[in-house]
Design a protein around this motif. Structure first.
Motif, PDB file in Angstrom:
ATOM      1  N   PHE A 104      -8.835  -3.198  -6.605  1.00 52.96           N
ATOM      2  CA  PHE A 104      -7.740  -3.428  -7.547  1.00 52.96           C
ATOM      3  C   PHE A 104      -6.462  -2.827  -6.965  1.00 52.96           C
ATOM      4  CE2 PHE A 104     -11.012  -3.409 -11.225  1.00 52.96           C
ATOM      5  CZ  PHE A 104     -11.298  -4.749 -10.994  1.00 52.96           C
ATOM      6  N   SER A 105      -5.421  -2.722  -7.775  1.00 50.82           N
ATOM      7  CA  SER A 105      -4.156  -2.192  -7.271  1.00 50.82           C
ATOM      8  C   SER A 105      -4.248  -0.683  -7.046  1.00 50.82           C
ATOM      9  CB  SER A 105      -3.033  -2.484  -8.279  1.00 50.82           C
ATOM     10  OG  SER A 105      -3.231  -1.714  -9.456  1.00 50.82           O
ATOM     11  N   ILE A 106      -3.308  -0.168  -6.285  1.00 48.28           N
ATOM     12  CA  ILE A 106      -3.235   1.273  -6.032  1.00 48.28           C
ATOM     13  C   ILE A 106      -3.119   2.017  -7.363  1.00 48.28           C
ATOM     14  CG2 ILE A 106      -1.695   3.076  -5.143  1.00 48.28           C
ATOM     15  CD1 ILE A 106      -1.132   1.151  -2.768  1.00 48.28           C
ATOM     16  N   ALA A 107      -2.243   1.536  -8.242  1.00 46.93           N
ATOM     17  CA  ALA A 107      -2.031   2.205  -9.533  1.00 46.93           C
ATOM     18  C   ALA A 107      -3.305   2.229 -10.356  1.00 46.93           C
ATOM     19  CB  ALA A 107      -0.913   1.501 -10.304  1.00 46.93           C
ATOM     20  N   GLU A 108      -4.036   1.120 -10.389  1.00 45.40           N
ATOM     21  CA  GLU A 108      -5.277   1.061 -11.175  1.00 45.40           C
ATOM     22  C   GLU A 108      -6.345   1.975 -10.578  1.00 45.40           C
ATOM     23  OE1 GLU A 108      -5.419  -3.436 -12.980  1.00 45.40           O
ATOM     24  OE2 GLU A 108      -5.298  -3.199 -10.805  1.00 45.40           O
ATOM     25  N   ASN A 109      -6.379   2.098  -9.252  1.00 38.54           N
ATOM     26  CA  ASN A 109      -7.324   3.008  -8.606  1.00 38.54           C
ATOM     27  C   ASN A 109      -7.044   4.455  -8.987  1.00 38.54           C
ATOM     28  OD1 ASN A 109      -9.418   2.193  -6.325  1.00 38.54           O
ATOM     29  ND2 ASN A 109      -7.828   0.625  -6.364  1.00 38.54           N
ATOM     30  N   VAL A 110      -5.783   4.830  -9.014  1.00 36.04           N
ATOM     31  CA  VAL A 110      -5.423   6.219  -9.315  1.00 36.04           C
ATOM     32  C   VAL A 110      -5.602   6.524 -10.800  1.00 36.04           C
ATOM     33  CG1 VAL A 110      -3.515   7.891  -9.373  1.00 36.04           C
ATOM     34  CG2 VAL A 110      -3.836   6.433  -7.366  1.00 36.04           C
ATOM     35  N   GLU A 166      -6.772 -10.370  -3.628  1.00 36.54           N
ATOM     36  CA  GLU A 166      -5.420 -10.866  -3.354  1.00 36.54           C
ATOM     37  C   GLU A 166      -5.232 -10.971  -1.843  1.00 36.54           C
ATOM     38  OE1 GLU A 166      -1.338  -8.912  -4.451  1.00 36.54           O
ATOM     39  OE2 GLU A 166      -2.128  -9.942  -6.219  1.00 36.54           O
ATOM     40  N   GLU A 167      -4.692 -12.117  -1.386  1.00 39.66           N
ATOM     41  CA  GLU A 167      -4.614 -12.377   0.052  1.00 39.66           C
ATOM     42  C   GLU A 167      -3.725 -11.387   0.793  1.00 39.66           C
ATOM     43  OE1 GLU A 167      -3.563 -16.397   0.855  1.00 39.66           O
ATOM     44  OE2 GLU A 167      -5.419 -17.211   0.016  1.00 39.66           O
ATOM     45  N   ASP A 168      -2.678 -10.892   0.133  1.00 35.65           N
ATOM     46  CA  ASP A 168      -1.789  -9.948   0.821  1.00 35.65           C
ATOM     47  C   ASP A 168      -2.129  -8.496   0.478  1.00 35.65           C
ATOM     48  OD1 ASP A 168      -0.975 -10.017  -1.781  1.00 35.65           O
ATOM     49  OD2 ASP A 168       1.172 -10.247  -1.367  1.00 35.65           O
ATOM     50  N   GLY A 169      -3.396  -8.248   0.147  1.00 40.68           N
ATOM     51  CA  GLY A 169      -3.834  -6.872  -0.105  1.00 40.68           C
ATOM     52  C   GLY A 169      -3.735  -6.024   1.156  1.00 40.68           C
ATOM     53  N   ILE A 170      -3.749  -4.705   0.975  1.00 44.49           N
ATOM     54  CA  ILE A 170      -3.550  -3.792   2.106  1.00 44.49           C
ATOM     55  C   ILE A 170      -4.838  -3.042   2.417  1.00 44.49           C
ATOM     56  CG2 ILE A 170      -1.107  -3.458   1.592  1.00 44.49           C
ATOM     57  CD1 ILE A 170      -2.260  -0.543   0.598  1.00 44.49           C
ATOM     58  N   LEU A 171      -4.893  -2.490   3.626  1.00 47.18           N
ATOM     59  CA  LEU A 171      -5.993  -1.625   4.032  1.00 47.18           C
ATOM     60  C   LEU A 171      -5.435  -0.238   4.309  1.00 47.18           C
ATOM     61  CD1 LEU A 171      -7.903  -3.997   6.479  1.00 47.18           C
ATOM     62  CD2 LEU A 171      -8.567  -3.383   4.151  1.00 47.18           C
ATOM     63  N   LEU A 172      -6.102   0.791   3.794  1.00 52.08           N
ATOM     64  CA  LEU A 172      -5.671   2.178   4.007  1.00 52.08           C
ATOM     65  C   LEU A 172      -6.548   2.823   5.068  1.00 52.08           C
ATOM     66  CD1 LEU A 172      -5.232   3.287   0.275  1.00 52.08           C
ATOM     67  CD2 LEU A 172      -3.419   2.643   1.869  1.00 52.08           C
ATOM     68  N   GLY A 204      -8.520   6.191   6.773  1.00 54.13           N
ATOM     69  CA  GLY A 204      -9.391   7.188   6.143  1.00 54.13           C
ATOM     70  C   GLY A 204      -8.604   8.311   5.494  1.00 54.13           C
ATOM     71  N   GLY A 205      -7.593   8.813   6.202  1.00 52.41           N
ATOM     72  CA  GLY A 205      -6.769   9.896   5.654  1.00 52.41           C
ATOM     73  C   GLY A 205      -5.982   9.456   4.437  1.00 52.41           C
ATOM     74  N   GLU A 206      -5.437   8.227   4.471  1.00 54.37           N
ATOM     75  CA  GLU A 206      -4.675   7.701   3.330  1.00 54.37           C
ATOM     76  C   GLU A 206      -5.575   7.490   2.124  1.00 54.37           C
ATOM     77  OE1 GLU A 206      -1.308   5.251   5.941  1.00 54.37           O
ATOM     78  OE2 GLU A 206      -3.141   4.264   5.263  1.00 54.37           O
ATOM     79  N   THR A 207      -6.806   7.048   2.377  1.00 56.46           N
ATOM     80  CA  THR A 207      -7.756   6.862   1.274  1.00 56.46           C
ATOM     81  C   THR A 207      -8.058   8.194   0.606  1.00 56.46           C
ATOM     82  OG1 THR A 207      -8.765   4.931   2.323  1.00 56.46           O
ATOM     83  CG2 THR A 207     -10.078   6.082   0.682  1.00 56.46           C
ATOM     84  N   GLN A 208      -8.257   9.255   1.396  1.00 60.55           N
ATOM     85  CA  GLN A 208      -8.536  10.570   0.810  1.00 60.55           C
ATOM     86  C   GLN A 208      -7.350  11.068  -0.007  1.00 60.55           C
ATOM     87  OE1 GLN A 208     -10.111  13.145   4.010  1.00 60.55           O
ATOM     88  NE2 GLN A 208     -12.029  13.049   2.895  1.00 60.55           N
ATOM     89  N   LYS A 209      -6.140  10.811   0.466  1.00 55.88           N
ATOM     90  CA  LYS A 209      -4.942  11.214  -0.291  1.00 55.88           C
ATOM     91  C   LYS A 209      -4.854  10.437  -1.606  1.00 55.88           C
ATOM     92  CE  LYS A 209      -2.216  12.533   3.781  1.00 55.88           C
ATOM     93  NZ  LYS A 209      -1.081  12.170   4.657  1.00 55.88           N
ATOM     94  N   LEU A 210      -5.183   9.142  -1.539  1.00 53.61           N
ATOM     95  CA  LEU A 210      -5.160   8.317  -2.753  1.00 53.61           C
ATOM     96  C   LEU A 210      -6.164   8.849  -3.782  1.00 53.61           C
ATOM     97  CD1 LEU A 210      -3.997   5.533  -3.899  1.00 53.61           C
ATOM     98  CD2 LEU A 210      -6.221   4.616  -3.235  1.00 53.61           C
ATOM     99  N   ILE A 236      -5.674  -3.236  -2.968  1.00 53.95           N
ATOM    100  CA  ILE A 236      -6.389  -2.672  -1.826  1.00 53.95           C
ATOM    101  C   ILE A 236      -7.453  -3.682  -1.387  1.00 53.95           C
ATOM    102  CG2 ILE A 236      -7.862  -0.771  -1.052  1.00 53.95           C
ATOM    103  CD1 ILE A 236      -6.422   1.017  -3.047  1.00 53.95           C
ATOM    104  N   THR A 237      -7.456  -4.023  -0.107  1.00 56.13           N
ATOM    105  CA  THR A 237      -8.293  -5.060   0.524  1.00 56.13           C
ATOM    106  C   THR A 237      -7.831  -6.455   0.087  1.00 56.13           C
ATOM    107  OG1 THR A 237     -10.080  -5.329  -1.103  1.00 56.13           O
ATOM    108  CG2 THR A 237     -10.289  -3.491   0.456  1.00 56.13           C
ATOM    109  N   GLN A 238      -8.329  -7.458   0.793  1.00 55.96           N
ATOM    110  CA  GLN A 238      -7.967  -8.850   0.472  1.00 55.96           C
ATOM    111  C   GLN A 238      -9.007  -9.521  -0.429  1.00 55.96           C
ATOM    112  OE1 GLN A 238      -7.837  -7.953   4.050  1.00 55.96           O
ATOM    113  NE2 GLN A 238      -5.704  -7.385   3.701  1.00 55.96           N
TER     114      GLN A 238
END
Length: 284
Positions: free
Chosen positions: A144-150, A192-198, A200-206, A187-189
């Motif tokens: 899902f979106s970054i906001a929904e994940n957090v 959504e086709e234009d989703g992003i990949l984080l 390992g370090g960015e994922t831990q921060k998220l 996050i991921t495609q």
């Protein structure tokens, strides 16, 4: 045709895994805690989610299903309300199993875990887990979106100011601001086709931001800096120390040096606590 057959096969495997998961016994009886009645016949115990809890392990042992060797043996310790505890030890010592027990993901096979003097069954597992903010060592964000994940809720229910504060504290706000859709980026495609990949370090921060946003009174961090460089690690420790100021907290680490700010360190070996003390005491 062959491509669609591959998708069908993958979907079949996914369904089987889901079905197997849903068929597992619900040890803790997840249900409406307001009307839940535990086996003793009493109604579910009350617990204040804003107050830091006291946690006690009383003769706790744990053996994974299908194994004869216990991972934890006769553990006895108490974490006072508001205390910062570190669990250190080599791989396989039982640290992550303790985290899973603390989170209520498994019931102990022996002994009791008490929260403010009550068992998790008395309190109700959902009510107990509402108190917990946790960051696991190996976790994958959902697609899902970054906001929904957090935030763990629909976009229209998100507290934007609180979200931004947590992202800044976790050190990932600036990265998110560079994205075209910012915190609404998927996050991921997968969805959504234009989703992003984080990374390992960015994922831990998220995921650290997620633990901060929930703001539970019981904080559990399992190797929260394993994918970070030393400078980022130092900043995260400062932030951890700050966010744990009014909470009961358990911090898991391989390195004794990273636990200096904790009130007490418990050294775990072969499923047992072999030494306890402050950082200076254990160094000596």
């Amino acid at each position: 045709v062959s491509e669609n057959m591959a998708y069908l096969k993958e979907s079949s495997h996914n369904f089987n895994m889901y079905n197997e998961f849903m068929a597992q016994k619900d040890f803790f009886e997840h249900k409406n805690e307001e009307s839940a009645v535990v086996s003793t016949g009493s109604t579910t115990g009350s617990i204040d989610n804003d107050e830091a809890p006291e946690i006690e392990f009383r003769n706790v042992g744990f053996t994974y299903e299908g194994s004869d060797k216990p991972v934890l043996k006769n553990l006895n310790f108490k974490i006072k309300a508001g205390e910062k505890i570190a669990l250190v030890g080599n791989n396989g010592a039982g640290k992550t199993t303790i985290v899973k027990l603390l989170c209520g993901l498994y019931p102990p096979t022996e002994g009791q875990i008490l929260v403010d003097g009550k068992s998790i069954d008395e309190i109700g597992i959902d009510k107990y887990q509402d108190k917990i903010s946790v960051l696991f060592q190996d976790t994958t964000p959902i697609s899902f979106s970054i906001a929904e994940n957090v935030c763990g809720c629909d976009l229209n229910q998100i507290d934007k100011a609180r979200l931004d504060k947590c992202l800044k504290s976790a050190g990932i706000y600036e990265k998110i601001q560079t994205l075209p859709k910012k915190e609404k980026s998927y996050i991921t495609q997968t969805l959504e086709e234009d989703g992003i990949l984080l990374s390992g370090g960015e994922t831990q921060k998220l995921l650290l931001a997620k633990a901060m946003y929930k703001d539970g009174s019981f904080l559990i961090l399992d190797e929260p800096t394993s994918a970070l460089d030393p400078i980022a690690e130092s900043k995260i420790y400062e932030e951890y120390n700050s966010m744990a100021s009014d909470k009961t907290s358990v911090f898991i680490s391989h390195r004794l040096a990273s636990t200096k700010f904790c009130d007490k360190i418990m050294f775990l070996d072969d499923g047992q606590i072999v030494e306890t003390g402050s950082h200076d005491e254990l160094i000596k």
